[in-house]
Design a protein around this motif. Sequence first.
Motif, PDB file in Angstrom:
ATOM      1  N   GLY A  49      -6.420  -0.874  -4.668  1.00  0.00           N
ATOM      2  CA  GLY A  49      -5.289  -0.279  -5.372  1.00  0.00           C
ATOM      3  C   GLY A  49      -4.214  -1.283  -5.739  1.00  0.00           C
ATOM      4  O   GLY A  49      -3.212  -0.924  -6.360  1.00  0.00           O
ATOM      5  N   HIS A 103       0.830  -1.217   0.000  1.00  0.00           N
ATOM      6  CA  HIS A 103       0.000   0.000   0.000  1.00  0.00           C
ATOM      7  C   HIS A 103       0.862   1.264   0.000  1.00  0.00           C
ATOM      8  O   HIS A 103       0.541   2.241  -0.682  1.00  0.00           O
ATOM      9  N   ARG A 104       1.962   1.261   0.745  1.00  0.00           N
ATOM     10  CA  ARG A 104       2.854   2.427   0.755  1.00  0.00           C
ATOM     11  C   ARG A 104       3.472   2.622  -0.623  1.00  0.00           C
ATOM     12  O   ARG A 104       3.628   3.755  -1.084  1.00  0.00           O
ATOM     13  N   VAL A 108       2.130   1.771  -3.525  1.00  0.00           N
ATOM     14  CA  VAL A 108       1.072   2.294  -4.388  1.00  0.00           C
ATOM     15  C   VAL A 108       0.911   3.792  -4.163  1.00  0.00           C
ATOM     16  O   VAL A 108       0.744   4.563  -5.111  1.00  0.00           O
ATOM     17  N   GLU A 109       0.990   4.233  -2.905  1.00  0.00           N
ATOM     18  CA  GLU A 109       0.874   5.663  -2.592  1.00  0.00           C
ATOM     19  C   GLU A 109       1.973   6.486  -3.262  1.00  0.00           C
ATOM     20  O   GLU A 109       1.804   7.675  -3.495  1.00  0.00           O
ATOM     21  N   HIS A 110       3.089   5.845  -3.592  1.00  0.00           N
ATOM     22  CA  HIS A 110       4.212   6.540  -4.235  1.00  0.00           C
ATOM     23  C   HIS A 110       4.272   6.274  -5.732  1.00  0.00           C
ATOM     24  O   HIS A 110       5.321   6.476  -6.363  1.00  0.00           O
TER      25      HIS A 110
END
Length: 142
Positions: free
Chosen positions: A49, A25-26, A28-30
Amino acid sequence: MAAPHVLALPFPAQGHVIPLMQLSHRLVEHGVEVTFVNTEANHALVLDGIHLVGVPDGLPDGDDRKDLGKLIDALSRHMPGYLEELVRRSEASGDTRISWLVADPAMGWAFEVARKLGIRVACFWIASAAFLASMFRIPQLV
């Protein structure tokens, strides 16, 4: 230039899946594209995501997936072929090329598959750094 594409492969146990899912998830956030590979038994439990991909764990239906010895044996015999097929199908379908494999050290066979396919690798240790340091020092402790 396409965003990096990471293939995340945890050992199929809650204490391994959840930390690697959090890292995914981290990423994907980047802006990183993540494909999360999980066994079919765990596949139905996941999230947003991230492309979720279920693969057979090699155990027949009804077999005891809590028997760690059986699970590890089945994973190491069956999953390398499934993983290679998954990567090749992904690339043949026109999906973004997989740039990285991030895998649990308990899935060490996956690093060989990645090397064979020309994919860079990173090992994701799910426990504390202190535990890892202790493991490296077992010979001196003995």
